[in-house]
Write a protein that holds these residues in place. Structure first.
Motif, PDB file in Angstrom:
ATOM      1  N   GLU A  13      -5.310  -6.283   5.952  1.00 33.46           N
ATOM      2  CA  GLU A  13      -5.882  -4.969   5.668  1.00 33.46           C
ATOM      3  C   GLU A  13      -5.505  -4.533   4.246  1.00 33.46           C
ATOM      4  O   GLU A  13      -4.377  -4.747   3.812  1.00 33.46           O
ATOM      5  N   VAL A  44      -5.478  -1.180   1.724  1.00 31.17           N
ATOM      6  CA  VAL A  44      -5.593   0.276   1.715  1.00 31.17           C
ATOM      7  C   VAL A  44      -6.510   0.698   0.573  1.00 31.17           C
ATOM      8  O   VAL A  44      -6.280   0.360  -0.585  1.00 31.17           O
ATOM      9  N   THR A  45      -7.582   1.394   0.931  1.00 27.92           N
ATOM     10  CA  THR A  45      -8.524   1.899  -0.076  1.00 27.92           C
ATOM     11  C   THR A  45      -8.727   3.386   0.184  1.00 27.92           C
ATOM     12  O   THR A  45      -8.232   3.912   1.184  1.00 27.92           O
ATOM     13  N   TYR A  70      -1.698  -4.988   4.206  1.00 30.80           N
ATOM     14  CA  TYR A  70      -0.998  -5.227   5.474  1.00 30.80           C
ATOM     15  C   TYR A  70      -1.311  -6.633   5.981  1.00 30.80           C
ATOM     16  O   TYR A  70      -2.484  -7.000   6.071  1.00 30.80           O
ATOM     17  N   GLY A 104     -10.131   4.090   3.535  1.00 30.17           N
ATOM     18  CA  GLY A 104      -9.281   3.791   4.693  1.00 30.17           C
ATOM     19  C   GLY A 104      -8.778   2.366   4.587  1.00 30.17           C
ATOM     20  O   GLY A 104      -8.900   1.732   3.532  1.00 30.17           O
ATOM     21  N   ARG A 105      -8.229   1.867   5.686  1.00 27.19           N
ATOM     22  CA  ARG A 105      -7.722   0.499   5.668  1.00 27.19           C
ATOM     23  C   ARG A 105      -8.851  -0.462   6.016  1.00 27.19           C
ATOM     24  O   ARG A 105      -9.358  -0.454   7.128  1.00 27.19           O
ATOM     25  N   THR A 163      -1.605  -1.747  -5.159  1.00 28.33           N
ATOM     26  CA  THR A 163      -2.453  -1.954  -3.994  1.00 28.33           C
ATOM     27  C   THR A 163      -1.569  -2.296  -2.795  1.00 28.33           C
ATOM     28  O   THR A 163      -0.677  -3.127  -2.900  1.00 28.33           O
ATOM     29  N   THR A 164      -1.821  -1.628  -1.677  1.00 23.85           N
ATOM     30  CA  THR A 164      -1.038  -1.904  -0.478  1.00 23.85           C
ATOM     31  C   THR A 164      -1.843  -2.765   0.486  1.00 23.85           C
ATOM     32  O   THR A 164      -2.993  -2.448   0.812  1.00 23.85           O
TER      33      THR A 164
END
Lengths: 158, 513
Positions: free
Chosen positions: B51, B53-54, B5, B57-58, B2-3
């Motif tokens: 945020e 990332v899915t 921000y 979108g973010r 999972t990314t």
């Protein structure tokens, strides 16, 4: 035996040497001196003048022009509070008054025990999240008197 | 993987973004996550804005306090689950969707120090285009775009560049003025922290266009995070061969740090400071374009001017020129600050009204009280009354209204503001920050504080008001630079629109500091 005076001189000479290739290197050198010693002692003025081949008056003039360069050490914690317009619009003046009252000093002074130096600053670039302040180079936003008190307790007692 | 921000912008850090990132790492446990420290999108009321990332979108969550992280993670933050702090898809938020982001296109989106991310999001397109052209063509492109200096004065950038290009000499400089000292401005800082490569690219293009081999970015010492990010970015750019010895054209770049002098934002004072001297203003002429840093031809441009250049070269002058109104072309990065509910960065074409920016996007005051005054263009800009905000944001319309658009910094005040005190502060600030070279500024500011104090104390108000008027005129006409020359602007506008605040029994008055 090496006296403290000569070791400082040697160190200043080394800092100048590190910036030998830089154009107009006086400000970067003064920043390094302050970072290392905490202030710019008047004893370094003749050393810098001789090393950079400029007059002592020139060196003194530069040091005293810029508010960043201190002539004596600061407190262990440096608290800067922004007094510029954007922070004033959300209560900066009241915050400064609060800090002065809590610390028992005015802006520009250090507490007698040397723990905190309080300074005013004009803008930290955090104008949408004011009142802003800086505690030892870290910007803080939305400082209420209560948040400031908590921050001071946490920082000073560390 | 999972990314996530979490911004590294100092506005976000000022409310605990580092602690939020640490807590997220902790709360993730065994779940593999990657935290990218991006710049801020400029919706500062939502900071720290996290945020995730899915596939939608973010998804943004904000404002996230460090203490709220565990609760958010339990509610399913890593999967983009709903929560009262969930803002939905960040790119779809009206604040962002309604903007035209050229300068700030990547700020908040990318990892500021990742060169691949930069190129993947359109970075270097401007420099590549520039290098395909002759230097003369690049200057012409910038001139045709209508780009005017974003530091406040609004001088056409192309004309400045042309002067430097046309002045022969073996050594020329590009100096970026990042001494962003005006209250209510933070766009320079956010760009340097959030997308430093854009500034480097803009400076490289400028260097190619005018034949300069060395560049300096003069950053104020109040911005330690911007200094660090910019220095790291320059090292990366050298490594990538965008500048430095590996680059196709000879150009290298250095960061210099100011030392707490507001006046060094004035271009000639900045040059003096870069030369290692006191930041004393120089008389003009000679202009810096001909006799600049160390007496050499020098481009001095603001951060946003230079950061606008890559987009102009990449998209063409015509596209840029199509944006905006009258003689204000392209986009301006407006900064909404002070007592405002939703403050931050709003980049849009010139011409939107101040009213719309403050009320529609800014949501009025943070305190919920009525807006009373707005200062545009920094401490030297005019105060506008609440009923005078229906003004299109472009240079000439503001000038006609006796105000100054400047760099587009907007500071909002509610109805508790004491405008007599603000006028006094303008003089006090000038007295504090004057370089001392010319008498109208050095002495005038001190006298200005004194005479305003007398007026507010009810001492011979008519005579002292006349005296203040004279003093303002003398400072305006007789000062060497904009510091003394424009300090009367906030003072006079406060007198004009808020005269009641200057009497001893004024409603919001109440004493002096």
């Amino acid at each position: 035996m090496v006296s403290p005076g000569s070791s400082v001189t040697d160190r200043v000479r080394a800092l100048v040497a590190a910036h030998r290739g830089d154009r107009g290197a006086l400000l970067p050198i003064l920043h390094r001196i302050q970072a290392e010693f905490g202030y710019v002692d008047s004893d370094v003025v003749p050393v810098l003048a001789a090393e950079l081949n400029i007059s002592r008056a020139d060196v003194h003039g530069v040091i005293t022009f810029y508010t960043d360069f201190r002539s004596e050490p600061a407190g262990r914690t440096v608290l800067k509070l922004c007094r510029a317009e954007a922070c004033q619009s959300v209560g900066a003046e009241q915050l400064v008054a609060h800090a002065e009252q809590v610390l028992g000093i005015k802006c520009g002074q250090t507490t007698p025990d040397g723990s905190v130096t309080l300074e005013q600053v004009f803008c930290l670039g955090n104008c949408a999240l004011g009142p802003a302040g800086q505690v030892n180079d870290r910007v803080r936003g939305r400082l209420s008197p209560a948040r400031l008190d908590a921050l001071l307790t946490e920082t000073v007692n560390r | 993987m999972t990314t996530i921000y979490v911004p590294r912008d100092s506005a976000a850090l000022s409310l605990g973004a580092d602690e939020v990132a640490a807590k997220l790492r902790q709360a993730a446990g065994d779940r593999p996550i990657q935290i990218i420290r991006n710049g801020s999108h400029g919706m500062l009321w939502l900071e720290p804005l996290v945020e995730v990332v899915t596939e939608r979108g973010r998804i943004g969550y904000g404002p996230v306090e460090p203490e709220a992280v565990d609760d958010l993670v339990a509610a399913g933050l890593f999967d983009g689950a709903d929560h009262e702090l969930c803002q939905g898809v960040v790119a779809d938020l009206p604040w962002l969707k309604d903007q035209t982001r050229l300068c700030f296109a990547r700020v908040g989106v990318t990892d500021p120090l990742d060169p691949d991310d930069y190129v993947a999001h359109g970075g270097l397109a401007g420099l590549r285009k520039a290098l395909e052209k002759t230097p003369e063509e690049v200057v012409a492109e910038v001139t045709d775009s209508g780009l005017r200096g974003r530091g406040g004065a609004g001088f056409p950038a192309g004309i400045k560049w042309k002067t430097v290009a046309g002045t022969p000499g073996p050594l020329k400089f590009i100096c970026c003025n990042a001494d962003e000292g005006d209250s209510g401005t933070f766009a320079d800082r956010m760009l340097m922290e959030g997308d430093p490569f854009t500034l480097i690219e803009g400076m490289a293009i400028a260097a190619y266009a005018v034949g300069a081999s060395e560049g300096y970015i003069y950053i104020r010492s109040e911005y330690p995070d911007a200094v660090r990010t910019m220095r790291e970015a320059i090292a990366v750019a050298r490594d990538q061969g965008w500048i430095g010895e590996k680059a196709g054209h000879r150009f290298d770049l250095h960061v210099r740090v100011g030392a707490g002098a507001y006046i060094c934002g004035e271009e000639t004072a900045m040059l003096e400071s870069l030369e290692g001297k006191r930041g004393m203003v120089r008389a003009k002429p000679p202009i810096p374009a001909i006799t600049g840093l160390f007496g050499k031809p020098t481009v001095v441009n603001n951060v946003l001017t230079l950061a606008s250049v890559p987009a102009i070269l990449a998209g063409g002058a015509a596209a840029y020129q199509e944006l905006g109104v009258e003689r204000s072309r392209g986009t301006q990065v407006f900064q909404l600050a002070g007592n405002v509910a939703r403050g931050g960065i709003f980049e849009t074409a010139f011409g939107m009204t101040l009213e719309k920016l403050i009320h529609t996007y800014g949501g009025g005051t943070r305190t919920g009280r009525p807006v009373r005054a707005v200062q545009v263009g920094g401490p030297l800009g005019a105060y506008l009354p609440a009923d005078g905000l229906d003004l299109p944001m472009e240079y000439e319309a503001f000038a006609a209204a006796g105000a100054m658009l400047g760099h587009g910094g907007v500071v909002v005040f509610d109805d508790t503001v004491d405008m007599g005190a603000m006028a006094r502060f303008a003089m006090e600030f000038c007295a504090e920050e004057s370089c001392g070279k010319c008498t109208p500024c050095r002495v005038g500011a001190v006298r200005g504080v004194e005479v305003i104090d007398k007026i507010r104390a009810g001492q011979d108000p008519d005579d002292n008001l006349a005296l203040l008027g004279d003093l303002c005129e003398l400072m305006t006409e007789g000062s060497l630079c904009a510091m003394g020359g424009l300090t009367p602007m906030p003072v006079r506008s406060a007198l004009l629109h808020f005269a009641d605040d200057f009497g001893p029994g004024s409603p919001n008055g109440g004493g002096h500091r």
